[in-house]
Design an enzyme around this catalytic site. Structure first.
Site, PDB file in Angstrom:
ATOM      1  CE  LYS A 124     -46.863  24.605 -40.131  1.00  0.00           C
ATOM      2  NZ  LYS A 124     -46.474  24.454 -38.719  1.00  0.00           N
ATOM      3  CG  ASP A 132     -48.678  29.607 -37.055  1.00  0.00           C
ATOM      4  OD1 ASP A 132     -49.765  30.228 -37.009  1.00  0.00           O
ATOM      5  OD2 ASP A 132     -47.597  30.098 -36.666  1.00  0.00           O
TER       6      ASP A 132
END
Length: 352
Positions: free
Chosen positions: A223, A241
């Site tokens: 991420k 997220d």
């Protein structure tokens, strides 16, 4: 004489009988007269009662249409509301009734992306940064806190340690104090100082621009790597997220919960060139309208495309009150937002 007496005695009863008949006749006549006198009054009373009954019946008949009119109006209003609700979310009902083919899913997902692109034409990373190094550290610090809190904290950190070699040689306790507002400051201090040392020693002081190199740095996962690659190097990537994962499941793009699997599933629905901007748009929508606990369904631009329509507030007026940041007239999360940002900049740390 005796006979005479007997004869007189016999005559009296006859007379008495005759008198009795006359008396009875008089009584009968009296009753008849009384009845005759009372009859007009009785008729008048009966007429009054009949008139009152007619008025009462007429009143009830008049009230009945009024009640019927009110009932009809009420039914009409309810029918209009029902029709409006059905018109607002036709796709939601259809999605709930029948399974969606992969082709239909791709079309719906891409249409949602196009709609979000119109609403959030200014979508951007909500972390303040001036170079890949600052973005990398800010992204690591953003774990378990808001971008706003990070943006309010990093100015002091970058002013004190502007380059990787500065942070690599810093006193850990001083770094901890600077980043304390972001939470988990001890663990985060180890991560960012470890990143600074690795960048200094292994990459010549420059943040690497490849996924396989970034994920080897302390505290950096896919991420974080995609945030840096997409926004500092222009390399497409999907940032999964909390908001992104929540919304794509709500929209039934995927049922996966593991971030890596979500990334692959969603990536298969879109051209690679859309991945970075898609991530920004979805995250913006999750923060501004499609909230976790109470989404503002009545103010959502993709209502007809959303299978989860109705989970949140559907009344338009009430939904508008739930909007956040620039849509709700509140400051955004960046102290230094891009020039095209339509909202207010966030205040610095400690500002009223």
């Amino acid at each position: 004489m005796v006979k005479s007496s007997e004869s007189g005695t016999q005559a009296r009863p006859a007379a008495e009988k005759t008198g009795g008949k006359r008396t009875a006749a008089k009584k009968t006549a009296t009753k008849t007269a009384t009845t005759a006198k009372k009859t007009p009054a009785a008729k008048s009373a009966a007429a009054k009662k009949s008139g009152a009954a007619k008025k009462s019946t007429a009143g009830k008949k008049t009230a009945a249409p009024k009640k019927a009119a009110k009932t009809t109006a009420s039914k009409t209003t309810a029918a209009k509301k029902t029709a409006a609700a059905k018109k607002q979310a036709p796709a939601a009902g259809a999605a709930a009734r029948a399974p969606e083919s992969h082709t239909a899913l791709v079309r719906r997902a891409r249409k949602i992306n196009r709609e979000l692109a119109e609403v959030y034409s200014y979508a951007h990373p909500e972390l303040d940064f001036e170079n890949p190094y600052q973005l990398l550290l800010a992204t690591v610090l953003s774990a378990q806190t808001t971008d706003l809190r990070v943006n309010q904290t990093t100015p002091g950190l970058f002013a004190r340690y502007p380059e990787p070699e500065d942070l690599a040689a810093a006193n850990p306790e001083e770094v901890e104090e600077l980043i304390r507002p972001t939470g988990f400051f001890r663990a985060k201090t180890k991560s960012i100082m470890g990143i600074a040392r690795a960048v200094r020693d292994e990459f010549g002081g420059e943040v690497p621009g490849r996924l396989e190199d970034l994920v080897k740095l302390p505290g950096v996962g896919r991420k974080t790597a995609f945030v840096v690659l997409g926004n500092a190097f222009g390399v497409p990537g999907i940032t999964v997220d909390t908001h992104f994962g929540r919304l794509v499941r709500r929209w039934r793009w995927t049922e996966e919960t593991d971030p890596d699997k979500v990334e692959r599933a969603v990536g298969a629905l879109f051209p690679k060139s859309e991945w970075t901007e898609l991530s920004h748009r979805v995250i913006f929508h999750g923060r501004r309208i499609c909230h976790s606990r109470k989404p503002a369904c009545g103010a959502c631009p993709i209502t007809p495309l959303c299978p989860a329509y109705g989970e949140g507030e559907t009344d338009p007026e009430k939904a508008r009150k739930l909007l956040k940041y620039e849509m709700g007239g509140m400051p955004g999360q960046r102290l230094k937002p891009p020039p095209d940002y339509p909202g207010k900049p966030a205040p610095p740390l400690g500002a009223a």
